[in-house]
Design a protein around this motif. Structure first.
Motif, PDB file in Angstrom:
ATOM      1  N   ARG A 198       0.813  -1.215   0.000  1.00 46.08           N
ATOM      2  CA  ARG A 198       0.000   0.000   0.000  1.00 46.08           C
ATOM      3  C   ARG A 198       0.849   1.268   0.000  1.00 46.08           C
ATOM      4  O   ARG A 198       0.349   2.351  -0.320  1.00 46.08           O
ATOM      5  N   LEU A 199       2.118   1.113   0.351  1.00 43.87           N
ATOM      6  CA  LEU A 199       3.034   2.260   0.343  1.00 43.87           C
ATOM      7  C   LEU A 199       3.860   2.301  -0.944  1.00 43.87           C
ATOM      8  O   LEU A 199       4.937   2.886  -0.991  1.00 43.87           O
ATOM      9  N   ASP A 200       3.340   1.682  -1.985  1.00 39.92           N
ATOM     10  CA  ASP A 200       3.911   1.711  -3.338  1.00 39.92           C
ATOM     11  C   ASP A 200       5.213   0.927  -3.473  1.00 39.92           C
ATOM     12  O   ASP A 200       6.001   1.183  -4.397  1.00 39.92           O
ATOM     13  N   VAL A 201       5.466  -0.004  -2.569  1.00 40.19           N
ATOM     14  CA  VAL A 201       6.597  -0.907  -2.729  1.00 40.19           C
ATOM     15  C   VAL A 201       6.101  -2.130  -3.505  1.00 40.19           C
ATOM     16  O   VAL A 201       5.095  -2.742  -3.127  1.00 40.19           O
ATOM     17  N   THR A 202       6.771  -2.456  -4.611  1.00 40.25           N
ATOM     18  CA  THR A 202       6.414  -3.668  -5.349  1.00 40.25           C
ATOM     19  C   THR A 202       6.662  -4.867  -4.441  1.00 40.25           C
ATOM     20  O   THR A 202       7.791  -5.125  -4.026  1.00 40.25           O
ATOM     21  N   THR A 203       5.591  -5.575  -4.103  1.00 39.85           N
ATOM     22  CA  THR A 203       5.666  -6.608  -3.077  1.00 39.85           C
ATOM     23  C   THR A 203       5.109  -7.922  -3.585  1.00 39.85           C
ATOM     24  O   THR A 203       4.049  -7.955  -4.222  1.00 39.85           O
ATOM     25  N   ARG A 204       5.824  -8.985  -3.314  1.00 42.88           N
ATOM     26  CA  ARG A 204       5.341 -10.340  -3.574  1.00 42.88           C
ATOM     27  C   ARG A 204       5.390 -11.095  -2.251  1.00 42.88           C
ATOM     28  O   ARG A 204       6.421 -11.108  -1.584  1.00 42.88           O
ATOM     29  N   VAL A 205       4.282 -11.716  -1.878  1.00 46.85           N
ATOM     30  CA  VAL A 205       4.228 -12.499  -0.645  1.00 46.85           C
ATOM     31  C   VAL A 205       4.118 -13.971  -1.024  1.00 46.85           C
ATOM     32  O   VAL A 205       3.164 -14.382  -1.682  1.00 46.85           O
ATOM     33  N   PHE A 206       5.108 -14.740  -0.608  1.00 47.85           N
ATOM     34  CA  PHE A 206       5.193 -16.159  -0.958  1.00 47.85           C
ATOM     35  C   PHE A 206       5.060 -17.025   0.300  1.00 47.85           C
ATOM     36  O   PHE A 206       5.531 -16.651   1.379  1.00 47.85           O
ATOM     37  N   GLY A 207       4.463 -18.186   0.129  1.00 50.75           N
ATOM     38  CA  GLY A 207       4.374 -19.148   1.230  1.00 50.75           C
ATOM     39  C   GLY A 207       4.520 -20.560   0.725  1.00 50.75           C
ATOM     40  O   GLY A 207       4.642 -20.802  -0.479  1.00 50.75           O
TER      41      GLY A 207
END
Length: 463
Positions: free
Chosen positions: A193-202
């Motif tokens: 939400r703070l404009d960081v390109t984010t990928r969440v993996f599990g």
């Protein structure tokens, strides 16, 4: 070498250690608080409080971007200044830590000892190379630290844990988060939400704390509509190249994707800080991870004069649990050998994502099949939730088939942190579903959704 004598030695000055110290002193015993690391609890320095500061900034940005749905239009682009965001996080974090430090400074100097302790025997500690402590009883309250998978350690300073995030000077551009548990979801969503390109993996499909497969799958779908989340990713390669981490993985459509990241955030769990204590010298039995075996009610390690409290025992690594356990350990160390079970409150867990996630009482996975009914409510059409455009959520309430007693709940939804407290109080008082329905529900409030779930459970109990 200096030699000190005390009734109770407490290893660790975090939440549990401070509570143990206060309990020991209240019982009229001498006590020595030993700390080798920085003063200030995990919650204040690298946990609860700084993470909520980052989340608050992310929620402000999100709400501004979605104000148009209410007819409120913000002209121009919304600009996120990463330096200003992180400056407030660090500044307020330091303020919270300062409150803890002030409390520690109020402890008499003769009751504080700086250095890392290790066991010589079950009543003797060596603190660094400067002091030997002779203690009648010992409380281990050394906390926990992030558990990092071995194959991540080749990433060097491109690998971070949540502790590192709150020391950033500014926000990075790209972060891969491994572990969609409490920490991974909170930080992953906030960074996105703070404009960081984010990928969440599990791995394995888990989401947050959930054991109810229907609630877990609903949460996965909601989060995937907000940021990239794959709770069971297939990673082909993960390696460092210069100042970047390059990850090749299969996306949700099965396509092979290669992406570059500034950091990999390992949110892959925590482990008790027991290495370096030389527990093999303490004369107590250890589990396969080297953690002392102990009584969960009294926190006593076997029949010894040693007690273990807080994150170090890894029962429930939460601040309020650590405080309760520290008090129990301190009191039992003071009254040894007449130890007693300490206070155990209703289980409660909250994830401060948006929507929030919560669990209260017994988990779905721990309930015997066909012994309970499930009351259900969707928050998608719940009145107050829809008014606020916070109408994403699904709740399951579990009730005992024979007695009608409220057993627990798992859910995603608006203001779950508040509803969780109502349910925890009901669980601790062993209320039935009908008794809970006799309680007042104002209109229009989100809690009316809870009432709908309770009514559903009551109808199923009758059926």
């Amino acid at each position: 070498m200096n030699i000190l004598h005390t009734d109770i030695a407490i290893i660790g000055a975090g939440t549990a250690g401070l509570a143990a110290y206060r309990a020991a002193k209240a019982a009229g015993k001498t006590a020595l608080l030993i700390e080798g690391g920085p003063y200030g609890t995990t919650c204040a320095r690298v946990g609860c409080m700084p993470s909520k500061l980052l989340i608050a900034a992310a929620e402000a940005a999100y709400d501004m971007r979605h104000a148009a749905a209410f007819g409120i239009h913000i002209d121009g682009d919304i600009r996120i200044d990463g330096r200003e965001v992180m400056n407030r996080v660090r500044r307020e974090r330091d303020r919270f830590v300062g409150f803890v430090l002030k409390g520690v400074e109020n402890i008499p100097e003769e009751d504080r000892l700086r250095g890392y302790a290790r066991f010589i025997d079950n009543q003797t500690l060596a603190v660094d190379d400067h002091t030997t402590v002779k203690a009648r009883r010992i409380v281990i309250a050394t906390g926990s630290s992030p558990a990092i998978p071995v194959h991540f350690q080749t990433l060097g300073d491109r690998l971070i844990v949540n502790d590192d995030v709150f020391n950033w000077e500014t926000l990075p551009r790209r972060v891969a988060v491994f572990g969609p548990g409490v920490i991974g979801l909170e930080l992953g969503q906030a960074l996105s939400r703070l404009d960081v390109t984010t990928r969440v993996f599990g791995r394995g499909g888990g989401i947050g704390p959930f054991s109810d497969p229907i609630i877990r799958d609903y949460a996965r779908t909601v989060f995937q509509g907000q940021f990239y989340l794959d709770p069971d990713v297939k990673i082909d390669t993960l390696q460092r190249e210069g100042d970047e981490v390059v990850i090749t993985y299969r996306n949700l459509q099965g396509e092979k994707i290669t992406e570059h990241f500034d950091y990999v955030l390992a949110a892959t769990g925590r482990q008790p800080n027991v290495d370096g204590l030389d527990l093999q010298n303490a004369g107590i039995e250890l589990d396969q991870s080297g953690v002392p075996l102990f009584d969960a009610a009294t926190l006593q390690c076997g029949q010894s004069t040693i007690f273990i409290a807080g994150d170090a025992n890894n029962i429930l690594p939460l601040l309020h649990e650590a405080a309760d356990e520290g008090k129990t350990a301190g009191e039992n160390a003071a009254r040894y050998p007449h130890v007693k079970p300490g206070l155990r409150r209703a289980p409660i867990a909250v994830v401060f994502s948006d929507p929030q996630l919560a669990m209260v009482g017994k988990r779905h996975a721990d309930l015997p099949p066909r012994s309970f009914v499930t009351g259900v409510v969707s928050f998608e059409d719940q009145g107050r939730s829809r008014v606020m455009l916070k109408n994403k959520g699904l709740m399951h309430i579990y009730a005992d088939l024979e007695t009608g007693r409220f057993l627990g709940a798992e859910w995603m939804g608006p203001r779950a942190e508040n509803i969780a407290h109502l349910l925890a109080w009901a669980y601790q008082q062993e209320l039935t579903i009908n008794q809970m329905l006799d309680m007042p529900f104002y209109h229009p409030v989100v809690e009316e959704g809870l009432r709908t779930a309770l009514r559903d459970a009551a109808a199923k109990l009758i059926a």
